[in-house]
Design an enzyme around this catalytic site. Structure first.
Site, PDB file in Angstrom:
ATOM      1  N   ILE A   1     -17.627  13.518 -21.442  1.00  0.00           N
ATOM      2  CA  ILE A   1     -16.235  13.052 -21.447  1.00  0.00           C
ATOM      3  C   ILE A   1     -16.190  11.525 -21.486  1.00  0.00           C
ATOM      4  O   ILE A   1     -15.382  10.929 -22.190  1.00  0.00           O
ATOM      5  CB  ILE A   1     -15.458  13.648 -20.261  1.00  0.00           C
ATOM      6  CG1 ILE A   1     -15.465  15.178 -20.406  1.00  0.00           C
ATOM      7  CG2 ILE A   1     -14.020  13.119 -20.217  1.00  0.00           C
ATOM      8  CD1 ILE A   1     -14.975  15.934 -19.209  1.00  0.00           C
TER       9      ILE A   1
ATOM     10  N   LEU B   1     -25.049   5.079  -9.025  1.00  0.00           N
ATOM     11  CA  LEU B   1     -23.876   4.695  -8.219  1.00  0.00           C
ATOM     12  C   LEU B   1     -24.143   4.803  -6.718  1.00  0.00           C
ATOM     13  O   LEU B   1     -23.387   4.265  -5.914  1.00  0.00           O
ATOM     14  CB  LEU B   1     -22.706   5.634  -8.541  1.00  0.00           C
ATOM     15  CG  LEU B   1     -21.586   5.158  -9.425  1.00  0.00           C
ATOM     16  CD1 LEU B   1     -20.439   6.155  -9.354  1.00  0.00           C
ATOM     17  CD2 LEU B   1     -21.083   3.777  -8.996  1.00  0.00           C
TER      18      LEU B   1
ATOM     19  N   PHE C   1     -16.176   8.659 -13.968  1.00  0.00           N
ATOM     20  CA  PHE C   1     -16.581   9.978 -14.467  1.00  0.00           C
ATOM     21  C   PHE C   1     -17.825  10.487 -13.741  1.00  0.00           C
ATOM     22  O   PHE C   1     -18.080  11.697 -13.727  1.00  0.00           O
ATOM     23  CB  PHE C   1     -16.984   9.903 -15.950  1.00  0.00           C
ATOM     24  CG  PHE C   1     -15.905   9.490 -16.895  1.00  0.00           C
ATOM     25  CD1 PHE C   1     -14.943  10.386 -17.310  1.00  0.00           C
ATOM     26  CD2 PHE C   1     -15.862   8.195 -17.407  1.00  0.00           C
ATOM     27  CE1 PHE C   1     -13.959  10.020 -18.208  1.00  0.00           C
ATOM     28  CE2 PHE C   1     -14.880   7.818 -18.309  1.00  0.00           C
ATOM     29  CZ  PHE C   1     -13.929   8.734 -18.708  1.00  0.00           C
TER      30      PHE C   1
ATOM     31  N   SER D   1     -10.756  17.859 -11.334  1.00  0.00           N
ATOM     32  CA  SER D   1     -10.928  19.130 -12.039  1.00  0.00           C
ATOM     33  C   SER D   1      -9.909  20.146 -11.557  1.00  0.00           C
ATOM     34  O   SER D   1      -9.534  20.155 -10.381  1.00  0.00           O
ATOM     35  CB  SER D   1     -12.347  19.627 -11.737  1.00  0.00           C
ATOM     36  OG  SER D   1     -12.481  20.980 -12.075  1.00  0.00           O
TER      37      SER D   1
ATOM     38  N   TYR E   1     -19.348  22.063  -5.638  1.00  0.00           N
ATOM     39  CA  TYR E   1     -18.912  21.148  -6.698  1.00  0.00           C
ATOM     40  C   TYR E   1     -17.394  20.952  -6.627  1.00  0.00           C
ATOM     41  O   TYR E   1     -16.893  19.825  -6.582  1.00  0.00           O
ATOM     42  CB  TYR E   1     -19.315  21.690  -8.083  1.00  0.00           C
ATOM     43  CG  TYR E   1     -18.522  21.056  -9.189  1.00  0.00           C
ATOM     44  CD1 TYR E   1     -18.755  19.742  -9.569  1.00  0.00           C
ATOM     45  CD2 TYR E   1     -17.483  21.749  -9.813  1.00  0.00           C
ATOM     46  CE1 TYR E   1     -17.975  19.137 -10.544  1.00  0.00           C
ATOM     47  CE2 TYR E   1     -16.700  21.152 -10.784  1.00  0.00           C
ATOM     48  CZ  TYR E   1     -16.954  19.845 -11.147  1.00  0.00           C
ATOM     49  OH  TYR E   1     -16.164  19.250 -12.096  1.00  0.00           O
TER      50      TYR E   1
ATOM     51  N   LYS F   1     -14.930  17.568  -5.423  1.00  0.00           N
ATOM     52  CA  LYS F   1     -13.814  16.937  -6.147  1.00  0.00           C
ATOM     53  C   LYS F   1     -12.575  16.864  -5.246  1.00  0.00           C
ATOM     54  O   LYS F   1     -11.868  15.850  -5.222  1.00  0.00           O
ATOM     55  CB  LYS F   1     -13.490  17.727  -7.410  1.00  0.00           C
ATOM     56  CG  LYS F   1     -14.552  17.646  -8.491  1.00  0.00           C
ATOM     57  CD  LYS F   1     -14.549  16.285  -9.171  1.00  0.00           C
ATOM     58  CE  LYS F   1     -15.591  16.182 -10.265  1.00  0.00           C
ATOM     59  NZ  LYS F   1     -15.774  14.822 -10.773  1.00  0.00           N
TER      60      LYS F   1
ATOM     61  N   TYR G   1      -8.824  17.865 -14.914  1.00  0.00           N
ATOM     62  CA  TYR G   1      -9.139  18.425 -16.219  1.00  0.00           C
ATOM     63  C   TYR G   1      -9.145  19.937 -16.134  1.00  0.00           C
ATOM     64  O   TYR G   1      -9.718  20.504 -15.203  1.00  0.00           O
ATOM     65  CB  TYR G   1     -10.534  18.039 -16.678  1.00  0.00           C
ATOM     66  CG  TYR G   1     -10.913  16.575 -16.665  1.00  0.00           C
ATOM     67  CD1 TYR G   1      -9.963  15.562 -16.708  1.00  0.00           C
ATOM     68  CD2 TYR G   1     -12.255  16.217 -16.634  1.00  0.00           C
ATOM     69  CE1 TYR G   1     -10.355  14.235 -16.717  1.00  0.00           C
ATOM     70  CE2 TYR G   1     -12.656  14.901 -16.650  1.00  0.00           C
ATOM     71  CZ  TYR G   1     -11.704  13.907 -16.684  1.00  0.00           C
ATOM     72  OH  TYR G   1     -12.112  12.594 -16.690  1.00  0.00           O
TER      73      TYR G   1
ATOM     74  N   GLY H   1     -17.084  34.134  -8.340  1.00  0.00           N
ATOM     75  CA  GLY H   1     -16.388  32.856  -8.216  1.00  0.00           C
ATOM     76  C   GLY H   1     -15.400  32.598  -9.346  1.00  0.00           C
ATOM     77  O   GLY H   1     -14.597  31.682  -9.256  1.00  0.00           O
TER      78      GLY H   1
HETATM   79  C1  WQD Z   1     -14.817  29.874 -19.160  1.00  0.00           C
HETATM   80  C2  WQD Z   1     -14.604  31.364 -19.286  1.00  0.00           C
HETATM   81  C3  WQD Z   1     -16.060  32.649 -17.894  1.00  0.00           C
HETATM   82  C4  WQD Z   1     -19.731  31.474 -20.017  1.00  0.00           C
HETATM   83  C5  WQD Z   1     -16.112  25.532 -15.131  1.00  0.00           C
HETATM   84  C6  WQD Z   1     -16.015  24.817 -13.809  1.00  0.00           C
HETATM   85  C7  WQD Z   1     -14.977  23.765 -13.882  1.00  0.00           C
HETATM   86  C8  WQD Z   1     -15.299  22.902 -15.017  1.00  0.00           C
HETATM   87  C9  WQD Z   1     -15.390  23.558 -16.295  1.00  0.00           C
HETATM   88  C10 WQD Z   1     -16.551  20.933 -14.814  1.00  0.00           C
HETATM   89  C11 WQD Z   1     -14.635  32.109 -17.944  1.00  0.00           C
HETATM   90  C12 WQD Z   1     -16.355  32.913 -19.360  1.00  0.00           C
HETATM   91  C13 WQD Z   1     -18.429  31.615 -19.608  1.00  0.00           C
HETATM   92  C14 WQD Z   1     -20.401  32.601 -20.581  1.00  0.00           C
HETATM   93  C15 WQD Z   1     -18.405  33.905 -20.296  1.00  0.00           C
HETATM   94  N1  WQD Z   1     -15.621  21.680 -14.801  1.00  0.00           N
HETATM   95  N2  WQD Z   1     -17.770  32.809 -19.749  1.00  0.00           N
HETATM   96  N3  WQD Z   1     -19.708  33.772 -20.687  1.00  0.00           N
HETATM   97  O1  WQD Z   1     -15.692  28.596 -15.185  1.00  0.00           O
HETATM   98  O2  WQD Z   1     -13.447  28.004 -16.234  1.00  0.00           O
HETATM   99  O3  WQD Z   1     -14.886  26.216 -15.374  1.00  0.00           O
HETATM  100  O4  WQD Z   1     -16.354  24.603 -16.159  1.00  0.00           O
HETATM  101  O5  WQD Z   1     -17.280  20.210 -14.871  1.00  0.00           O
HETATM  102  O6  WQD Z   1     -14.943  23.075 -12.710  1.00  0.00           O
HETATM  103  O7  WQD Z   1     -15.707  25.732 -12.801  1.00  0.00           O
HETATM  104  O8  WQD Z   1     -15.565  27.368 -17.442  1.00  0.00           O
HETATM  105  O9  WQD Z   1     -16.754  27.522 -19.569  1.00  0.00           O
HETATM  106  O10 WQD Z   1     -17.907  28.328 -17.474  1.00  0.00           O
HETATM  107  O11 WQD Z   1     -15.998  29.639 -18.395  1.00  0.00           O
HETATM  108  O12 WQD Z   1     -17.828  35.001 -20.436  1.00  0.00           O
HETATM  109  O13 WQD Z   1     -21.592  32.542 -20.951  1.00  0.00           O
HETATM  110  O14 WQD Z   1     -15.672  31.913 -20.064  1.00  0.00           O
HETATM  111  O15 WQD Z   1     -16.171  33.833 -17.152  1.00  0.00           O
HETATM  112  O16 WQD Z   1     -13.706  33.158 -18.042  1.00  0.00           O
HETATM  113  P1  WQD Z   1     -14.883  27.665 -15.985  1.00  0.00           P
HETATM  114  P2  WQD Z   1     -16.650  28.167 -18.241  1.00  0.00           P
END
Ligand code: WQD
Length: 337
Positions: A12, A59, A80, A124, A150, A154, A178, A293
């Site tokens: 980002i 940092l 970031f 986040s 994590y 935040k 985000y 989770g």
């Molecule tokens: C998206 C969707 C999964 C992978 C996380 C962090 C959040 C953040 C962004 C960080 C969900 C599904 C995923 C896979 C799948 N920030 N999935 N198969 O969990 O919404 O957010 O990432 O830096 O803080 O919690 O994002 O991309 O992991 O998942 O089915 O191999 O895709 O279950 O529904 P998430 P994600």
């Protein structure tokens, strides 16, 4: 302005760097490169035809951070830097708190020492835990059901920033929550470059599309959503980058918190379908057990950012898939090529 980007070599940070430079700002980046490559900054320089001052500094290193502030005259900071793996944070919570919370405290201390009062912080949507309402607005409860250290790191930082601003009225802070950043710069020169097996959906799907991995494991089809798979608010990283510019332009005393999302959700199957259509590749998938989770749905109420920052996400899911695919084709192994 001369803007310090902590973690500016990351996914980002690097995309935001391009937009800041194009808006006429001067950049100083500090990054310890623990999860990024300096090549991203070199490519930002190539895209923008401008130089970026880079300091390889952790940092957590108080005197290192002080040196940067004393050698540069910083007007504002975009913070970031931070560890971001939900999974790793469950296995190593202390490191996560030490790194994310500890380094923010050092940053705030040094900003105070040098009289720097403007800060934009990368938070986040994970701070909403299990969203109490959908779309989730900034006034929704925070902290209920956060499922990882994590996410809690935040949330803690958000609280620290609020306390700091109560004690120092000169502070002008924007907290940006985000949703799910995806996409890449349209040039295909910078993008997301996960070091290990991607845990986020888009990078995984893209690696399956190019043949680096066999199939996407879809985590559960039992959610109360249209097709049973999880729904998220995927926001193009360049739109997200513009959100930072707007937040910087609208900084005012105290803490202002904004959701950065599109306001609409897509299911996992919709994302895979879009990526397959845009890339023209088959994307095999298998439905597996839900990931612990995960929440069923998360998408943003984006009215506040629209109203106060005059910002809305403009790029579509298809745009993001096209940009990720271009980045993937041009850099099959990310910055390691
Ligand atoms: C998206 C969707 C999964 C992978 C996380 C962090 C959040 C953040 C962004 C960080 C969900 C599904 C995923 C896979 C799948 N920030 N999935 N198969 O969990 O919404 O957010 O990432 O830096 O803080 O919690 O994002 O991309 O992991 O998942 O089915 O191999 O895709 O279950 O529904 P998430 P994600």
């Amino acid at each position: 302005m001369k803007i310090l980007l902590t973690g500016g070599a990351g996914y980002i940070g690097s995309h935001t760097a391009v937009e800041l430079i194009e808006a006429g700002h001067e950049l100083v980046v500090i990054d310890n490169l623990s999860n990024s490559s300096v090549k991203s900054l070199r490519r930002v320089e190539a895209i923008t035809q401008r130089d970026i001052v880079f300091h390889r500094v952790n940092l957590a290193d108080l005197s290192g951070v002080r040196e940067v502030f004393s050698s540069e005259s910083i007007d504002a900071v975009i913070h970031f830097a931070g560890l971001k793996s939900v999974n790793t944070s469950l296995r190593d919570p202390i490191r996560y708190y030490q790194n994310n919370v500890g380094s923010t405290l050092i940053l705030l201390q040094v900003m105070a020492e040098f009289g720097v009062h403007k800060l934009v912080f990368s938070s986040s949507a994970t701070v909403y835990g299990i969203p109490q309402e959908l779309p989730v607005s900034e006034t929704a409860g925070v902290g209920f059901g956060i499922t990882s250290p994590y996410g809690r790191s935040k949330s803690m930082i958000e609280q620290i920033l609020t306390d700091a601003s109560l004690a120092e009225p000169k502070l002008q802070i924007a907290i940006l929550r985000y949703f799910n950043p995806i996409g890449a710069h349209v040039s295909g020169r910078i993008g997301e470059d996960p070091r290990n097996t991607p845990s986020n959906l888009l990078p995984y799907v893209s690696q399956v599309a190019i043949g680096l991995r066999k199939k996407v494991a879809v985590y559960g089809q039992q959610y109360p959503t249209t097709d049973g798979t999880g729904v998220r608010d995927y926001i193009h990283v360049v739109d997200l980058a513009h959100g930072h510019l707007r937040a910087l332009d609208h900084l005012r005393s105290g803490v202002s918190t904004y959701n950065l999302g599109t306001g609409r959700g897509y299911s996992v199957l919709e994302v895979i379908e879009a990526f397959s259509r845009v890339s023209g590749r088959d994307i095999p998938l298998e439905i597996v057990a839900a990931r612990s989770g995960d929440v069923a749905m998360s998408f943003a109420d984006v009215e506040k950012a629209k109203r106060e920052l005059a910002w809305v996400a403009e790029r579509t899911l298809d745009d993001a898939c096209r940009d990720v695919w271009r980045w993937q084709l041009q850099n099959p192994r990310g910055y390691d090529d």
